[in-house]
Scaffold this motif. Structure first.
Motif, PDB file in Angstrom:
ATOM      1  N   ASP A   1     -83.284  27.001 -42.138  1.00 41.79           N
ATOM      2  CA  ASP A   1     -83.577  25.952 -42.084  1.00 41.79           C
ATOM      3  C   ASP A   1     -84.847  26.488 -40.695  1.00 41.79           C
ATOM      4  O   ASP A   1     -85.406  25.968 -40.515  1.00 41.79           O
ATOM      5  CB  ASP A   1     -82.762  24.971 -41.558  1.00 41.79           C
ATOM      6  N   TRP A   2     -84.238  27.616 -39.794  1.00 40.92           N
ATOM      7  CA  TRP A   2     -85.180  27.605 -38.478  1.00 40.92           C
ATOM      8  C   TRP A   2     -85.927  28.407 -38.692  1.00 40.92           C
ATOM      9  O   TRP A   2     -87.263  28.036 -38.143  1.00 40.92           O
ATOM     10  CB  TRP A   2     -84.022  28.666 -37.696  1.00 40.92           C
TER      11      TRP A   2
ATOM     12  N   ARG B   1     -89.878  27.247 -38.149  1.00 42.99           N
ATOM     13  CA  ARG B   1     -89.773  27.569 -37.051  1.00 42.99           C
ATOM     14  C   ARG B   1     -91.875  27.074 -36.329  1.00 42.99           C
ATOM     15  O   ARG B   1     -92.052  26.176 -35.126  1.00 42.99           O
ATOM     16  CB  ARG B   1     -89.620  28.432 -37.147  1.00 42.99           C
ATOM     17  N   HIS B   2     -92.582  27.058 -37.343  1.00 45.77           N
ATOM     18  CA  HIS B   2     -93.771  26.684 -37.326  1.00 45.77           C
ATOM     19  C   HIS B   2     -94.245  25.001 -36.947  1.00 45.77           C
ATOM     20  O   HIS B   2     -94.756  25.014 -36.399  1.00 45.77           O
ATOM     21  CB  HIS B   2     -94.742  27.526 -38.006  1.00 45.77           C
ATOM     22  N   ALA B   3     -93.887  24.202 -38.377  1.00 45.54           N
ATOM     23  CA  ALA B   3     -94.124  23.399 -38.450  1.00 45.54           C
ATOM     24  C   ALA B   3     -93.384  22.644 -37.934  1.00 45.54           C
ATOM     25  O   ALA B   3     -93.613  21.278 -37.686  1.00 45.54           O
ATOM     26  CB  ALA B   3     -93.425  22.420 -39.828  1.00 45.54           C
TER      27      ALA B   3
ATOM     28  N   LEU C   1     -84.072  23.274 -37.886  1.00 47.89           N
ATOM     29  CA  LEU C   1     -83.520  23.290 -36.168  1.00 47.89           C
ATOM     30  C   LEU C   1     -84.924  24.108 -35.367  1.00 47.89           C
ATOM     31  O   LEU C   1     -86.060  25.698 -35.464  1.00 47.89           O
ATOM     32  CB  LEU C   1     -82.621  24.450 -36.602  1.00 47.89           C
ATOM     33  N   THR C   2     -84.297  23.893 -33.957  1.00 41.51           N
ATOM     34  CA  THR C   2     -85.278  25.554 -32.645  1.00 41.51           C
ATOM     35  C   THR C   2     -84.419  26.592 -32.866  1.00 41.51           C
ATOM     36  O   THR C   2     -82.869  26.676 -33.182  1.00 41.51           O
ATOM     37  CB  THR C   2     -85.870  24.106 -31.791  1.00 41.51           C
ATOM     38  N   GLY C   3     -84.679  28.239 -31.972  1.00 47.70           N
ATOM     39  CA  GLY C   3     -83.240  28.530 -31.444  1.00 47.70           C
ATOM     40  C   GLY C   3     -82.447  28.247 -31.108  1.00 47.70           C
ATOM     41  O   GLY C   3     -81.215  28.883 -31.127  1.00 47.70           O
ATOM     42  N   ARG C   4     -82.760  27.048 -29.486  1.00 43.96           N
ATOM     43  CA  ARG C   4     -81.205  26.507 -29.564  1.00 43.96           C
ATOM     44  C   ARG C   4     -80.880  26.121 -29.527  1.00 43.96           C
ATOM     45  O   ARG C   4     -78.948  26.262 -30.164  1.00 43.96           O
ATOM     46  CB  ARG C   4     -81.640  25.933 -28.351  1.00 43.96           C
TER      47      ARG C   4
ATOM     48  N   ALA D   1     -89.791  20.445 -45.816  1.00 45.95           N
ATOM     49  CA  ALA D   1     -88.571  19.072 -45.739  1.00 45.95           C
ATOM     50  C   ALA D   1     -87.029  19.743 -44.877  1.00 45.95           C
ATOM     51  O   ALA D   1     -86.570  19.481 -45.123  1.00 45.95           O
ATOM     52  CB  ALA D   1     -87.998  18.900 -47.299  1.00 45.95           C
ATOM     53  N   ALA D   2     -87.572  20.558 -43.339  1.00 47.14           N
ATOM     54  CA  ALA D   2     -86.045  20.878 -43.103  1.00 47.14           C
ATOM     55  C   ALA D   2     -85.559  20.266 -43.013  1.00 47.14           C
ATOM     56  O   ALA D   2     -84.367  20.500 -42.032  1.00 47.14           O
ATOM     57  CB  ALA D   2     -86.690  22.796 -42.444  1.00 47.14           C
ATOM     58  N   HIS D   3     -86.345  19.514 -41.532  1.00 46.17           N
ATOM     59  CA  HIS D   3     -85.649  18.169 -41.707  1.00 46.17           C
ATOM     60  C   HIS D   3     -84.001  17.612 -42.188  1.00 46.17           C
ATOM     61  O   HIS D   3     -82.988  16.776 -41.392  1.00 46.17           O
ATOM     62  CB  HIS D   3     -86.328  17.714 -40.706  1.00 46.17           C
TER      63      HIS D   3
END
Length: 245
Positions: free
Chosen positions: A76-77, A81-83, A87-90, A229-231
């Motif tokens: 997912d991250w 990550r670009h769009a 998830l963020t890295g955190r 759609a990662a969210h």
């Protein structure tokens, strides 16, 4: 850590803990109820796990997305990550810590519920190329499924579809489809039907990581722009939980 991320991480902890409790607890119950039939034990374990997973996705999905799996969270991250959709890295770090610690807690909880020591290292060796290949297949299939559902707008089917896939994968893979590094680590802490010897954990986790890479490649070929759609993986989180990123 922000309040929203703390809330989501706590949901990942609780969801993963209850998932592992279901896996381990149903395994213990199965061996006690059907002591002379290993096939029936596996069926009981698989059905309980599949049903519990579906229920847990319904319960915790709106809060955290119900990943319960570091590979799902990592993909997912990676894809988003670009769009800025995943998830963020955190977030990823918080999710992974919550998932692993939750899995260990879940194994201890199951042991205690059945009158066993909270922690007992498993002596069940699970090693060999065939088992590692099975983990690659199981993990890749799971990740492709959850992202395919999100990309095609069918996340409402995720509780049933993901539960069904894991329940079936108990039977069509030689490894009984761990497909999850956190669950694998947690199951090392119980010397019961669902356990895995600590020395077998690295091979399984490595195979699961490879499965995640296979899934990324497959998604690029079959579901272009899956990152959009990662969210919504495994299911969409409430807008207030995501900060409307």
């Amino acid at each position: 850590m922000s309040l929203a991320l703390t809330r989501r991480a706590s949901a990942e902890f609780a969801g993963t803990a209850l998932l592992v409790a279901a896996v381990v607890g149903s395994g213990i119950a199965a061996t006690r109820l059907s002591p002379h039939d290993v096939g029936l034990q596996l069926l009981e374990n698989a059905l309980a796990t599949a049903l519990a997973l579906g229920a847990l996705i319904l319960t915790f999905g709106p809060v955290s997305g119900a990943h319960f799996n570091p590979i799902v969270s990592a993909v997912d991250w990676w894809l988003g990550r670009h769009a800025g959709t995943g998830l963020t890295g955190r977030d990823l770090a918080a999710y992974c810590v919550a998932q692993v610690t939750g899995a260990i807690a879940g194994a201890a909880l199951a042991d205690l519920m059945f009158g066993l020591p909270a922690v007992a290292w498993s002596h069940t060796d699970r090693t060999g190329g065939n088992l590692w290949l099975a983990e690659v297949v199981a993990t890749a299939g799971l990740v492709v499924l959850v992202f395919a559902l999100a990309r095609s707008g069918r996340t409402s089917a995720a509780p049933a579809a993901v539960g069904a896939y894991l329940g079936a994968a108990y039977w069509f893979t030689s490894s009984t489809s761990f497909a999850n590094p956190a669950v694998t680590i947690g199951r090392a802490f119980t010397d019961t039907f669902a356990g895995i010897a600590p020395t077998s954990v690295p091979g399984f986790v490595a195979a699961q990581l490879v499965g995640g890479l296979v899934a990324i490649t497959a998604l690029a070929a079959w579901y272009p722009h899956a990152e959009d759609a990662a969210h919504a993986v495994v299911v969409p989180k409430l807008a207030e939980e995501t900060g409307r990123r």
